[in-house]
Write an enzyme that holds these catalytic residues in place. Structure first.
Site, PDB file in Angstrom:
ATOM      1  CD  GLU A  83      -1.338  -0.058   3.644  1.00  0.00           C
ATOM      2  OE1 GLU A  83      -2.009   0.954   3.813  1.00  0.00           O
ATOM      3  OE2 GLU A  83      -1.454  -1.088   4.339  1.00  0.00           O
ATOM      4  CB  CYS A 115      -2.622  -3.826   6.448  1.00  0.00           C
ATOM      5  SG  CYS A 115      -2.087  -2.176   6.905  1.00  0.00           S
ATOM      6  CG  HIS A 237      -2.893  -5.781  10.278  1.00  0.00           C
ATOM      7  ND1 HIS A 237      -1.612  -5.510   9.847  1.00  0.00           N
ATOM      8  CD2 HIS A 237      -3.528  -4.583  10.368  1.00  0.00           C
ATOM      9  CE1 HIS A 237      -1.484  -4.209   9.675  1.00  0.00           C
ATOM     10  NE2 HIS A 237      -2.627  -3.621   9.984  1.00  0.00           N
TER      11      HIS A 237
HETATM   12  N1  COA Z   1       1.268   3.798  30.407  1.00  0.00           N
HETATM   13  C1  COA Z   1       0.580   2.758  29.881  1.00  0.00           C
HETATM   14  N2  COA Z   1      -0.382   2.923  28.924  1.00  0.00           N
HETATM   15  C2  COA Z   1      -0.663   4.185  28.523  1.00  0.00           C
HETATM   16  C3  COA Z   1       0.009   5.302  29.029  1.00  0.00           C
HETATM   17  C4  COA Z   1       1.010   5.071  30.019  1.00  0.00           C
HETATM   18  N3  COA Z   1       1.699   6.087  30.559  1.00  0.00           N
HETATM   19  N4  COA Z   1      -0.490   6.408  28.437  1.00  0.00           N
HETATM   20  C5  COA Z   1      -1.447   5.987  27.559  1.00  0.00           C
HETATM   21  N5  COA Z   1      -1.546   4.634  27.604  1.00  0.00           N
HETATM   22  C6  COA Z   1      -2.415   3.779  26.808  1.00  0.00           C
HETATM   23  C7  COA Z   1      -3.814   4.304  26.606  1.00  0.00           C
HETATM   24  O1  COA Z   1      -4.647   3.989  27.698  1.00  0.00           O
HETATM   25  C8  COA Z   1      -4.210   3.576  25.333  1.00  0.00           C
HETATM   26  O2  COA Z   1      -4.545   2.248  25.631  1.00  0.00           O
HETATM   27  P1  COA Z   1      -6.022   1.680  25.294  1.00  0.00           P
HETATM   28  O3  COA Z   1      -6.230   1.913  23.830  1.00  0.00           O
HETATM   29  O4  COA Z   1      -5.906   0.229  25.625  1.00  0.00           O
HETATM   30  O5  COA Z   1      -6.944   2.464  26.136  1.00  0.00           O
HETATM   31  C9  COA Z   1      -2.906   3.521  24.548  1.00  0.00           C
HETATM   32  O6  COA Z   1      -1.858   3.744  25.494  1.00  0.00           O
HETATM   33  C10 COA Z   1      -2.800   4.550  23.447  1.00  0.00           C
HETATM   34  O7  COA Z   1      -3.134   5.796  23.999  1.00  0.00           O
HETATM   35  P2  COA Z   1      -3.993   6.831  23.149  1.00  0.00           P
HETATM   36  O8  COA Z   1      -4.201   8.035  23.993  1.00  0.00           O
HETATM   37  O9  COA Z   1      -5.183   6.170  22.551  1.00  0.00           O
HETATM   38  O10 COA Z   1      -2.913   7.151  22.036  1.00  0.00           O
HETATM   39  P3  COA Z   1      -2.992   8.026  20.717  1.00  0.00           P
HETATM   40  O11 COA Z   1      -4.106   8.994  20.721  1.00  0.00           O
HETATM   41  O12 COA Z   1      -1.629   8.560  20.540  1.00  0.00           O
HETATM   42  O13 COA Z   1      -3.343   6.967  19.555  1.00  0.00           O
HETATM   43  C11 COA Z   1      -3.110   5.117  18.089  1.00  0.00           C
HETATM   44  C12 COA Z   1      -2.784   5.673  19.468  1.00  0.00           C
HETATM   45  C13 COA Z   1      -2.603   3.686  18.012  1.00  0.00           C
HETATM   46  C14 COA Z   1      -4.626   5.128  17.845  1.00  0.00           C
HETATM   47  C15 COA Z   1      -2.382   6.003  17.014  1.00  0.00           C
HETATM   48  O14 COA Z   1      -0.998   5.836  17.176  1.00  0.00           O
HETATM   49  C16 COA Z   1      -2.758   5.683  15.585  1.00  0.00           C
HETATM   50  O15 COA Z   1      -3.765   6.154  15.082  1.00  0.00           O
HETATM   51  N6  COA Z   1      -1.935   4.873  14.895  1.00  0.00           N
HETATM   52  C17 COA Z   1      -2.227   4.412  13.541  1.00  0.00           C
HETATM   53  C18 COA Z   1      -2.980   3.114  13.601  1.00  0.00           C
HETATM   54  C19 COA Z   1      -3.157   2.564  12.214  1.00  0.00           C
HETATM   55  O16 COA Z   1      -2.228   2.531  11.452  1.00  0.00           O
HETATM   56  N7  COA Z   1      -4.354   2.133  11.861  1.00  0.00           N
HETATM   57  C20 COA Z   1      -4.616   1.676  10.518  1.00  0.00           C
HETATM   58  C21 COA Z   1      -4.261   0.283  10.263  1.00  0.00           C
HETATM   59  S1  COA Z   1      -5.135  -0.894  11.224  1.00  0.00           S
END
Ligand code: COA
Length: 391
Positions: A83, A115, A237
């Protein structure tokens, strides 16, 4: 070989990039608690391509060991799944075909559906081998995952390629017949033609993934697939490795099982080891999970492994493989570890420089900075053509 022979993955090899960025460097830059990356999303580092690496150089590097071991005879098809395509018309697989010196009597095509496409490639390959069990198909899944700097997606980048030789009487994993498939038109992740970095709505993407797990599993069950309790492990994935845990808990709940964390750890624990340090490799990710499982598990001979392949947009497929007795003699565990260990750590400033580097789009001729020490490199752009060289 007969028409009812088992068909599946005969050999598998992966390659990744020249550089690696530890998540500690990202956390230092943006002030995030490192626990968010290490535990929250389940990532420790991400592969970063050199300026002269791309999906072709990684794909060729992943596939070359297969050709070295088995020769090119019998390969009449190459399916290249990606992709992060480098051309709107020409398949990246044609460059790989050329770098590997394969016979001109080959059909080559590129597949795309986020993916998921490598799984489509695997299934199409099985169809071709079913028609002529003497043939082998080279399936290459290769991707560079790139998001905007300082966006939530930045922590979930990565890059890698997996090459699989698909054939009759496979040495590693027989792919079983029933497949559960699912498609829904959602905008959780996409990359318009004018953009280098993908657009993603992270929370939408998690929800769409979970919906696709349900949908594909429901169809898998209706197609007469195995029951959940028959599997020794599940390869999901993994856009970030924590996603596999979310998905598997969801599947257990959806299929009426109690949430047993020991079972979740047993089903997934070994599948995340490569993705955890490579990052998101898009089409390659589910097969990097398989590589990690096979490379680390105690003997899985004869056991069933579940696959849940998801591609945003979205398409998913649930299916099973049976691990072939004697498979351990054919693994490439040392080479896989070496591919991960050979990466050179970069600091945050250097990573951002590499991230900002984009292939010239002014139509002129350009040499590419010589950075990679891998077997293939993207040497130049000349007359609008990408020039690849082998070391
Ligand atoms: N210690 C432990 N865990 C922690 C933490 C800490 N200090 N701070 C945050 N977290 C956890 C949160 O609780 C969350 O867990 P949960 O989802 O189980 O509740 C996780 O870490 C991520 O935190 P979040 O605030 O949701 O992070 P973010 O807003 O930065 O977004 C993603 C994370 C993964 C959604 C983001 O990186 C993303 O969009 N990535 C792309 C994903 C992708 O490619 N998708 C398409 C293909 S499937």
């Amino acid at each position: 070989m007969t028409n009812d022979s088992a068909i599946g993955i005969h050999d598998l090899s992966f390659a990744t990039t020249e550089f690696v960025l530890p998540h500690t460097a990202l956390a230092e830059h943006n002030g995030a608690d490192i626990g968010k990356y290490h535990q929250g999303i389940g990532q420790r580092s991400m592969s970063v391509p050199a300026a002269d690496e791309d999906i072709v150089t990684m794909g060729a590097a992943a596939a070359a060991p297969l050709i070295a071991r088995h020769g090119g005879d019998g390969i009449r098809t190459i399916i290249f799944a990606t992709e992060s395509s480098i051309d709107q018309a020409k398949s990246a697989g044609v460059y790989v075909h050329s770098l590997l010196g394969l016979s001109s009597a080959t059909r080559v095509v590129e597949l795309k559906q986020a993916c998921y496409a490598a799984t489509a490639g695997l299934q199409f390959a099985i169809g071709l081998v079913r028609r002529d069990p003497a043939q082998r198909v080279l399936v290459v899944a290769s991707d560079v995952s790139k998001y905007e700097p300082d966006s939530p997606g930045e922590a979930t980048q990565g890059a890698a390629a997996v090459a699989m030789l698909v054939g009759a009487d496979p040495a590693l994993v027989e792919i079983e017949e029933p497949s559960g498939v699912f498609t829904a038109d959602v905008m959780d992740f996409w990359r318009p033609n004018y953009r280098e970095a993908a657009l993603v709505d992270g929370q939408e993407s998690i929800g769409a993934y979970l919906l696709a797990v349900e949908g594909s599993w429901k169809d898998y069950t209706e197609q007469g697939g195995r029951s959940l309790d028959e599997f020794a492990a599940f390869c999901y994935h993994q856009p970030f490795t924590k996603m596999a845990y979310k998905a598997h808990r969801h599947l257990l709940n959806y299929s009426g099982h109690d949430l047993d964390e020991d079972r979740v750890a047993r089903d997934l624990g070994l599948t995340t080891a490569y993705n955890n340090v490579v990052g998101n490799s898009y089409t390659a990710s589910v097969y990097l999970a398989l590589a990690a499982l096979l490379d680390q598990a105690d003997d899985l001979s004869g056991q069933a492994v579940g696959f849940l392949s998801y591609g945003s947009g979205s398409v998913a497929e649930a299916f099973a493989g049976r691990v072939v007795p004697g498979y351990r003699e054919h693994l490439r565990t040392e080479a896989h570890r070496a591919a991960i260990d050979r990466r050179k750590p970069v600091d945050f400033a250097r990573y951002r420089e590499l991230h900002a580097y984009s292939f010239p789009a002014d139509g002129g001729d350009h040499r590419t900075p010589a950075q990679t020490t891998g077997p293939y490199r993207l040497a130049a752009l000349r007359g609008h053509k990408r020039i690849y060289t082998a070391r």
